[in-house]
Design a protein around this motif. Structure first.
Motif, PDB file in Angstrom:
ATOM      1  N   GLY A 192      22.778 -24.866  -2.795  1.00 61.46           N
ATOM      2  CA  GLY A 192      23.821 -24.283  -3.632  1.00 61.46           C
ATOM      3  C   GLY A 192      23.837 -22.773  -3.589  1.00 61.46           C
ATOM      4  O   GLY A 192      24.897 -22.146  -3.739  1.00 61.46           O
ATOM      5  N   TYR A 193      22.678 -22.171  -3.383  1.00 59.96           N
ATOM      6  CA  TYR A 193      22.579 -20.716  -3.267  1.00 59.96           C
ATOM      7  C   TYR A 193      22.833 -20.235  -1.838  1.00 59.96           C
ATOM      8  O   TYR A 193      22.743 -19.031  -1.565  1.00 59.96           O
ATOM      9  N   ALA A 194      23.105 -21.166  -0.923  1.00 63.97           N
ATOM     10  CA  ALA A 194      23.347 -20.848   0.494  1.00 63.97           C
ATOM     11  C   ALA A 194      22.154 -20.108   1.107  1.00 63.97           C
ATOM     12  O   ALA A 194      22.320 -19.202   1.921  1.00 63.97           O
ATOM     13  N   MET A 195      20.944 -20.534   0.735  1.00 59.84           N
ATOM     14  CA  MET A 195      19.727 -19.895   1.219  1.00 59.84           C
ATOM     15  C   MET A 195      18.875 -20.852   2.058  1.00 59.84           C
ATOM     16  O   MET A 195      17.735 -20.535   2.390  1.00 59.84           O
ATOM     17  N   ASP A 196      19.438 -22.009   2.416  1.00 63.84           N
ATOM     18  CA  ASP A 196      18.650 -23.026   3.102  1.00 63.84           C
ATOM     19  C   ASP A 196      18.153 -22.575   4.473  1.00 63.84           C
ATOM     20  O   ASP A 196      17.107 -23.028   4.930  1.00 63.84           O
ATOM     21  N   ARG A 197      18.872 -21.687   5.143  1.00 60.60           N
ATOM     22  CA  ARG A 197      18.441 -21.266   6.480  1.00 60.60           C
ATOM     23  C   ARG A 197      17.185 -20.389   6.448  1.00 60.60           C
ATOM     24  O   ARG A 197      16.554 -20.163   7.479  1.00 60.60           O
ATOM     25  N   PHE A 198      16.819 -19.910   5.261  1.00 57.63           N
ATOM     26  CA  PHE A 198      15.624 -19.070   5.144  1.00 57.63           C
ATOM     27  C   PHE A 198      14.382 -19.860   4.723  1.00 57.63           C
ATOM     28  O   PHE A 198      13.261 -19.395   4.910  1.00 57.63           O
ATOM     29  N   VAL A 199      14.581 -21.043   4.139  1.00 56.74           N
ATOM     30  CA  VAL A 199      13.469 -21.792   3.545  1.00 56.74           C
ATOM     31  C   VAL A 199      12.883 -22.759   4.562  1.00 56.74           C
ATOM     32  O   VAL A 199      13.590 -23.611   5.107  1.00 56.74           O
ATOM     33  N   THR A 200      11.606 -22.637   4.828  1.00 63.54           N
ATOM     34  CA  THR A 200      10.933 -23.473   5.826  1.00 63.54           C
ATOM     35  C   THR A 200      10.495 -24.811   5.271  1.00 63.54           C
ATOM     36  O   THR A 200      10.453 -25.806   5.993  1.00 63.54           O
ATOM     37  N   SER A 201      10.131 -24.875   3.992  1.00 59.93           N
ATOM     38  CA  SER A 201       9.688 -26.130   3.392  1.00 59.93           C
ATOM     39  C   SER A 201       9.648 -26.005   1.882  1.00 59.93           C
ATOM     40  O   SER A 201       9.537 -24.904   1.329  1.00 59.93           O
ATOM     41  N   VAL A 202       9.744 -27.163   1.229  1.00 55.17           N
ATOM     42  CA  VAL A 202       9.501 -27.279  -0.210  1.00 55.17           C
ATOM     43  C   VAL A 202       8.427 -28.343  -0.368  1.00 55.17           C
ATOM     44  O   VAL A 202       8.656 -29.519  -0.068  1.00 55.17           O
ATOM     45  N   ARG A 203       7.244 -27.937  -0.803  1.00 56.02           N
ATOM     46  CA  ARG A 203       6.111 -28.866  -0.887  1.00 56.02           C
ATOM     47  C   ARG A 203       5.569 -28.933  -2.317  1.00 56.02           C
ATOM     48  O   ARG A 203       5.448 -27.914  -2.996  1.00 56.02           O
ATOM     49  N   PRO A 204       5.212 -30.143  -2.781  1.00 54.77           N
ATOM     50  CA  PRO A 204       4.676 -30.298  -4.137  1.00 54.77           C
ATOM     51  C   PRO A 204       3.163 -30.140  -4.182  1.00 54.77           C
ATOM     52  O   PRO A 204       2.460 -30.456  -3.225  1.00 54.77           O
ATOM     53  N   ILE A 205       2.692 -29.674  -5.325  1.00 53.58           N
ATOM     54  CA  ILE A 205       1.248 -29.581  -5.554  1.00 53.58           C
ATOM     55  C   ILE A 205       0.731 -30.836  -6.254  1.00 53.58           C
ATOM     56  O   ILE A 205      -0.461 -31.108  -6.275  1.00 53.58           O
ATOM     57  N   GLN A 206       1.647 -31.601  -6.861  1.00 53.89           N
ATOM     58  CA  GLN A 206       1.341 -32.849  -7.574  1.00 53.89           C
ATOM     59  C   GLN A 206       0.469 -32.627  -8.809  1.00 53.89           C
ATOM     60  O   GLN A 206      -0.459 -33.401  -9.078  1.00 53.89           O
ATOM     61  N   VAL A 207       0.773 -31.571  -9.542  1.00 51.50           N
ATOM     62  CA  VAL A 207       0.079 -31.291 -10.801  1.00 51.50           C
ATOM     63  C   VAL A 207       1.109 -30.799 -11.809  1.00 51.50           C
ATOM     64  O   VAL A 207       1.942 -29.946 -11.501  1.00 51.50           O
ATOM     65  N   TYR A 208       1.053 -31.353 -13.021  1.00 48.31           N
ATOM     66  CA  TYR A 208       1.864 -30.854 -14.128  1.00 48.31           C
ATOM     67  C   TYR A 208       1.366 -31.551 -15.384  1.00 48.31           C
ATOM     68  O   TYR A 208       0.439 -32.380 -15.309  1.00 48.31           O
ATOM     69  N   GLY A 209       1.910 -31.240 -16.539  1.00 49.22           N
ATOM     70  CA  GLY A 209       1.557 -31.945 -17.756  1.00 49.22           C
ATOM     71  C   GLY A 209       0.754 -31.116 -18.726  1.00 49.22           C
ATOM     72  O   GLY A 209       0.897 -29.888 -18.794  1.00 49.22           O
ATOM     73  N   GLN A 210      -0.120 -31.778 -19.460  1.00 46.79           N
ATOM     74  CA  GLN A 210      -0.882 -31.144 -20.535  1.00 46.79           C
ATOM     75  C   GLN A 210      -2.214 -30.589 -20.022  1.00 46.79           C
ATOM     76  O   GLN A 210      -2.664 -30.912 -18.922  1.00 46.79           O
ATOM     77  N   ASP A 211      -2.828 -29.749 -20.842  1.00 44.73           N
ATOM     78  CA  ASP A 211      -4.186 -29.231 -20.590  1.00 44.73           C
ATOM     79  C   ASP A 211      -4.301 -28.534 -19.237  1.00 44.73           C
ATOM     80  O   ASP A 211      -5.309 -28.659 -18.522  1.00 44.73           O
ATOM     81  N   LEU A 212      -3.276 -27.792 -18.862  1.00 47.57           N
ATOM     82  CA  LEU A 212      -3.286 -27.153 -17.555  1.00 47.57           C
ATOM     83  C   LEU A 212      -4.324 -26.033 -17.475  1.00 47.57           C
ATOM     84  O   LEU A 212      -4.928 -25.825 -16.426  1.00 47.57           O
ATOM     85  N   VAL A 213      -4.545 -25.332 -18.584  1.00 49.92           N
ATOM     86  CA  VAL A 213      -5.496 -24.219 -18.570  1.00 49.92           C
ATOM     87  C   VAL A 213      -6.898 -24.714 -18.216  1.00 49.92           C
ATOM     88  O   VAL A 213      -7.632 -24.068 -17.464  1.00 49.92           O
ATOM     89  N   SER A 214      -7.261 -25.879 -18.729  1.00 49.86           N
ATOM     90  CA  SER A 214      -8.592 -26.425 -18.448  1.00 49.86           C
ATOM     91  C   SER A 214      -8.728 -26.878 -16.996  1.00 49.86           C
ATOM     92  O   SER A 214      -9.840 -27.122 -16.524  1.00 49.86           O
ATOM     93  N   ARG A 215      -7.604 -26.954 -16.277  1.00 47.02           N
ATOM     94  CA  ARG A 215      -7.618 -27.403 -14.876  1.00 47.02           C
ATOM     95  C   ARG A 215      -7.358 -26.237 -13.915  1.00 47.02           C
ATOM     96  O   ARG A 215      -6.943 -26.437 -12.789  1.00 47.02           O
ATOM     97  N   ARG A 216      -7.617 -25.016 -14.369  1.00 43.48           N
ATOM     98  CA  ARG A 216      -7.262 -23.831 -13.597  1.00 43.48           C
ATOM     99  C   ARG A 216      -7.868 -23.861 -12.188  1.00 43.48           C
ATOM    100  O   ARG A 216      -7.176 -23.608 -11.195  1.00 43.48           O
ATOM    101  N   GLU A 217      -9.155 -24.147 -12.084  1.00 38.00           N
ATOM    102  CA  GLU A 217      -9.804 -24.144 -10.768  1.00 38.00           C
ATOM    103  C   GLU A 217      -9.212 -25.208  -9.851  1.00 38.00           C
ATOM    104  O   GLU A 217      -9.001 -24.969  -8.659  1.00 38.00           O
ATOM    105  N   GLU A 218      -8.934 -26.389 -10.414  1.00 39.38           N
ATOM    106  CA  GLU A 218      -8.324 -27.458  -9.626  1.00 39.38           C
ATOM    107  C   GLU A 218      -6.934 -27.051  -9.149  1.00 39.38           C
ATOM    108  O   GLU A 218      -6.583 -27.243  -7.976  1.00 39.38           O
TER     109      GLU A 218
END
Length: 238
Positions: free
Chosen positions: A123-149
């Motif tokens: 939609g932003y017409a920026m697809d030709r610049f982006v090489t990939s969109v990859r997930p980290i597979q982390v979200y939710g609660q208690d994120l601060v306690s998982r900082r190192e992970e």
């Protein structure tokens, strides 16, 4: 969070962290989050409330609005409602990234964010610049306690984007992870390419708009003369 965000602003800039008021469908985000399936539906449902809050900000005398959510919900619609700058972190960061490099990697929290993010990029017409969109597979609660992970997983994903996809700069989406828990500067040192702080980018761009006296183009975003009451009332039946 507000203290951290204020640290990204220039001396003399007043920054307040505000949220939309309660709205029908607000629990959808909670339910989707519990299932780790965030696809953008919750952002669509909250858009009217976000637009109303953007109008509220203009009425209260704020000079600009920065949407702190990195997926830019309500930004396009909000620009149709006010004359002050409405800044989206992702769109702004994409343009900053392509000023500093030619190949951009985007990291997102979950699988469900991947197609949603590609729709935004297209939609932003920026697809030709982006090489990939990859997930980290982390979200939710208690994120601060998982900082190192979180930091370890983020480094692994970003290195893959650099080494396999050819990314020269990284945009991390999901501000609850980066920069709220993990420092972009630390990631950049470990990955070997710039990792943008989307919050800082958005705040500093908003300051630039205010300092230069510019806002979104009225030709691109024409707007009617609306009041805050118009967003609270119901049209009379015809």
């Amino acid at each position: 969070m507000e203290k951290l965000l204020r640290g990204y602003a220039s001396p003399g800039t007043e920054l307040d962290l505000c949220y939309p008021d309660d709205f029908a469908g607000s629990r959808v985000f909670q339910r989707m989050g519990e299932q780790s399936v965030l696809t953008g539906l919750h952002h669509a449902l909250e858009t009217p409330a976000l637009v109303r809050k953007i109008v509220w900000a203009q009425v209260q005398g704020y000079d600009a609005v920065v949407q702190s959510n990195t997926f830019d919900p309500g930004v396009e619609a909000g620009r149709l409602a006010v004359g002050i700058p409405v800044v989206g972190l992702f769109r702004t960061s994409l343009h900053v990234a392509t000023t500093l490099a030619t190949r951009v990697g985007v990291m997102v929290p979950l699988d469900g964010h991947v197609p949603y993010t590609w729709r935004l990029i297209n939609g932003y017409a920026m697809d030709r610049f982006v090489t990939s969109v990859r997930p980290i597979q982390v979200y939710g609660q208690d994120l601060v306690s998982r900082r190192e992970e979180i930091e370890s997983l983020a480094v692994a994903v970003m290195k893959e984007q650099v080494e396999r996809d050819g990314a020269e700069i990284i945009i991390p989406l999901g501000g609850a992870l980066i920069p709220y828990v993990v420092s972009p500067e630390s990631l950049s040192r470990q990955v070997g390419v710039p990792v943008l702080n989307t919050k800082s980018v958005g705040i500093r761009f908003a300051e630039t708009c205010v300092a230069m006296g510019i806002s979104q183009s009225g030709a691109a975003y024409p707007r009617a003369d609306l009041s805050l009451d118009d967003f609270d009332g119901h049209a009379a039946a015809r």
